[in-house]
Enzyme design. Structure first.
Site, PDB file in Angstrom:
ATOM      1  N   LYS A 162       4.088  -1.758  -0.243  1.00 33.05           N
ATOM      2  CA  LYS A 162       2.890  -2.265  -0.930  1.00 33.05           C
ATOM      3  C   LYS A 162       3.255  -2.930  -2.265  1.00 33.05           C
ATOM      4  CE  LYS A 162      -0.080  -1.512   2.257  1.00 33.05           C
ATOM      5  NZ  LYS A 162      -0.856  -2.607   2.870  1.00 33.05           N
ATOM      6  N   TYR A 193       6.005   3.515   2.341  1.00 33.51           N
ATOM      7  CA  TYR A 193       4.701   2.845   2.240  1.00 33.51           C
ATOM      8  C   TYR A 193       4.544   2.226   0.848  1.00 33.51           C
ATOM      9  CZ  TYR A 193      -0.355   2.139   2.548  1.00 33.51           C
ATOM     10  OH  TYR A 193      -1.616   1.586   2.536  1.00 33.51           O
TER      11      TYR A 193
HETATM   12  N1  LIG Z   1      -6.913   3.818   4.276  1.00 34.62           N
HETATM   13  C1  LIG Z   1      -6.414   3.808   3.035  1.00 34.62           C
HETATM   14  O1  LIG Z   1      -6.500   4.799   2.289  1.00 34.62           O
HETATM   15  C2  LIG Z   1      -5.758   2.563   2.504  1.00 34.62           C
HETATM   16  C3  LIG Z   1      -5.553   2.450   1.128  1.00 34.62           C
HETATM   17  C4  LIG Z   1      -4.938   1.306   0.613  1.00 34.62           C
HETATM   18  C5  LIG Z   1      -4.560   0.297   1.458  1.00 34.62           C
HETATM   19  N2  LIG Z   1      -4.757   0.436   2.798  1.00 34.62           N
HETATM   20  C6  LIG Z   1      -4.319  -0.676   3.646  1.00 34.62           C
HETATM   21  O2  LIG Z   1      -5.449  -1.203   4.331  1.00 34.62           O
HETATM   22  C7  LIG Z   1      -5.014  -1.902   5.492  1.00 34.62           C
HETATM   23  C8  LIG Z   1      -5.870  -1.470   6.664  1.00 34.62           C
HETATM   24  O3  LIG Z   1      -5.627  -0.105   6.935  1.00 34.62           O
HETATM   25  P1  LIG Z   1      -6.781   0.929   7.325  1.00 34.62           P
HETATM   26  O4  LIG Z   1      -6.778   1.988   6.306  1.00 34.62           O
HETATM   27  O5  LIG Z   1      -8.038   0.218   7.663  1.00 34.62           O
HETATM   28  O6  LIG Z   1      -6.106   1.572   8.623  1.00 34.62           O
HETATM   29  P2  LIG Z   1      -6.509   1.568  10.161  1.00 34.62           P
HETATM   30  O7  LIG Z   1      -5.351   2.196  10.844  1.00 34.62           O
HETATM   31  O8  LIG Z   1      -7.870   2.149  10.346  1.00 34.62           O
HETATM   32  O9  LIG Z   1      -6.572   0.013  10.513  1.00 34.62           O
HETATM   33  C9  LIG Z   1      -5.387  -0.755  10.618  1.00 34.62           C
HETATM   34  C10 LIG Z   1      -5.477  -1.658  11.837  1.00 34.62           C
HETATM   35  O10 LIG Z   1      -4.262  -2.420  11.896  1.00 34.62           O
HETATM   36  C11 LIG Z   1      -3.854  -2.483  13.247  1.00 34.62           C
HETATM   37  N3  LIG Z   1      -2.413  -2.727  13.300  1.00 34.62           N
HETATM   38  C12 LIG Z   1      -1.400  -1.856  13.061  1.00 34.62           C
HETATM   39  N4  LIG Z   1      -0.215  -2.441  13.248  1.00 34.62           N
HETATM   40  C13 LIG Z   1      -0.462  -3.722  13.613  1.00 34.62           C
HETATM   41  C14 LIG Z   1       0.357  -4.823  13.951  1.00 34.62           C
HETATM   42  N5  LIG Z   1       1.693  -4.710  13.976  1.00 34.62           N
HETATM   43  N6  LIG Z   1      -0.238  -5.999  14.248  1.00 34.62           N
HETATM   44  C15 LIG Z   1      -1.586  -6.114  14.246  1.00 34.62           C
HETATM   45  N7  LIG Z   1      -2.427  -5.100  13.960  1.00 34.62           N
HETATM   46  C16 LIG Z   1      -1.867  -3.913  13.640  1.00 34.62           C
HETATM   47  C17 LIG Z   1      -4.248  -1.143  13.847  1.00 34.62           C
HETATM   48  O11 LIG Z   1      -4.354  -1.205  15.248  1.00 34.62           O
HETATM   49  C18 LIG Z   1      -5.580  -0.878  13.144  1.00 34.62           C
HETATM   50  O12 LIG Z   1      -6.681  -1.359  13.895  1.00 34.62           O
HETATM   51  C19 LIG Z   1      -3.529  -1.563   5.635  1.00 34.62           C
HETATM   52  O13 LIG Z   1      -2.755  -2.635   5.129  1.00 34.62           O
HETATM   53  C20 LIG Z   1      -3.356  -0.348   4.765  1.00 34.62           C
HETATM   54  O14 LIG Z   1      -2.038  -0.223   4.298  1.00 34.62           O
HETATM   55  C21 LIG Z   1      -5.365   1.524   3.338  1.00 34.62           C
END
Ligand SMILES: NC(=O)c1ccc[n+]([C@@H]2O[C@H](COP(=O)([O-])OP(=O)(O)OC[C@H]3O[C@@H](n4cnc5c(N)ncnc54)[C@H](O)[C@@H]3O)[C@@H](O)[C@H]2O)c1
Length: 292
Positions: free
Chosen positions: A162, A158
């Site tokens: 990133k 991961y």
């Molecule tokens: N939650 C955290 O702590 C956090 C921190 C930093 C960055 N992020 C990043 O934020 C972004 C959103 O994540 P989140 O935390 O809201 O998670 P989440 O799992 O709640 O939402 C992610 C969404 O992406 C969709 N998804 C997954 N694979 C996919 C694909 N191949 N094509 C299209 N859609 C797809 C999922 O169905 C889901 O609805 C991600 O890039 C994640 O890496 C999250």
């Protein structure tokens, strides 16, 4: 970037940070919001919620790791709503954690395919259309505090993806025409369903695996996605490249910067000849210009 009146597309918008970005854009007067996700049912629910609060919104199914599908959805959305002027390349996954030396190759391929290749495909398909339209616009990429050097043990793949996402944003910042800006969002823990993403791993790369309870407990310590979305769109509105959301992350970025200082201070003590060029100047001299 004026979000009021913008046509907005958000990938990974069926939940979590993506949903919050879509809602926030709607509250700031977006003309229309395209809700894109591999989970169509979830995307439809978010689009219904937005429409019931008076925001024009449509749901689209797309797996961002499928380049043809991203091209198709970019055409569909541009046809239905107009060319998106705010593109939120947000979808991402987090494989089951574990030490890198024990990790599964399928998890590396999967996280690269979605987080890096899928983010690039999203930026390419929507970015090209935006640039060709000649309109002012913005690309918002969801990176992470891991992009800056927050090195959780157990989150190697991961973290690597990133870093790559920040690399894409860094270079695009140099390449985009003046009317199109780019920001990288750098959240720490956010209380979303990201811990469940191993359930989405495709059969060809090992198939779905059950989401670990520990990851759920960790993410529940995170902040409300709505807070992250507010900061994200404040950052876009004011044209910032890096958008921080969690104050603690600066300690790790500074620790990395201190490591870099040590490396160069030590180099200065050796009798290595000084390089006679500046890398950016040299790259500019030899870069192949685009057709802009
Ligand atoms: N939650 C955290 O702590 C956090 C921190 C930093 C960055 N992020 C990043 O934020 C972004 C959103 O994540 P989140 O935390 O809201 O998670 P989440 O799992 O709640 O939402 C992610 C969404 O992406 C969709 N998804 C997954 N694979 C996919 C694909 N191949 N094509 C299209 N859609 C797809 C999922 O169905 C889901 O609805 C991600 O890039 C994640 O890496 C999250």
């Amino acid at each position: 970037m004026n979000i009021h009146g913008a046509v907005v597309v958000v990938t990974g918008a069926a939940g979590g940070i993506g949903r919050a970005l879509a809602v926030e854009a709607g509250q700031r007067g977006a003309a229309a919001v395209a809700i894109v996700d591999v989970n169509l049912e979830g995307a439809r629910t978010v689009a219904d919620d937005l429409r019931s609060s008076g925001v024009p919104a449509s749901a689209y199914r797309c797996d961002i790791s499928d380049f043809d599908a991203v091209e198709t959805v970019a055409d569909e959305i541009s046809w239905d709503l107009g060319t998106p002027t705010l593109v939120c390349a947000n979808a991402g996954v987090s494989p089951v954690g574990g030490p890198l030396l024990e990790a599964e190759a399928g998890d590396l391929s999967w996280s690269l395919a979605v987080n890096v290749a899928g983010t690039w495909a999203t930026l390419r398909s929507f970015g090209r259309r935006l640039v060709a339209s000649g309109q002012p616009g913005w690309l918002l990429v969801t990176a992470s505090e891991h992009s800056l050097g927050v090195p959780f043990a157990g989150a190697g793949f991961y973290t690597a993806t990133k870093h790559a996402v920040l690399g894409l944003a860094d270079v695009l910042r140099q390449e985009l025409p003046e009317q199109v800006g780019i920001s990288a969002l750098l959240p720490g823990l956010v209380n979303t369903e990201l811990w469940r993403s191993p359930e989405l791993r495709p059969e060809s790369l090992g198939g779905p695996s059950s989401a670990p309870e520990l990851a759920r407990a960790l993410l529940q310590e995170g902040v409300d996605p709505a807070q992250v979305a507010r900061l994200a769109l404040d950052g876009v509105a004011s044209g910032r490249f890096l958008i921080a959301t969690h104050p603690h992350a600066i300690r790790y970025a500074q620790a990395r910067s201190a490591d870099i200082d040590v490396a160069f201070n030590e180099l200065a003590l050796t009798d290595t000849p000084d390089t006679s060029y500046d890398a950016m100047e040299l790259a500019a001299k030899f870069a192949v210009p685009g057709d802009r």
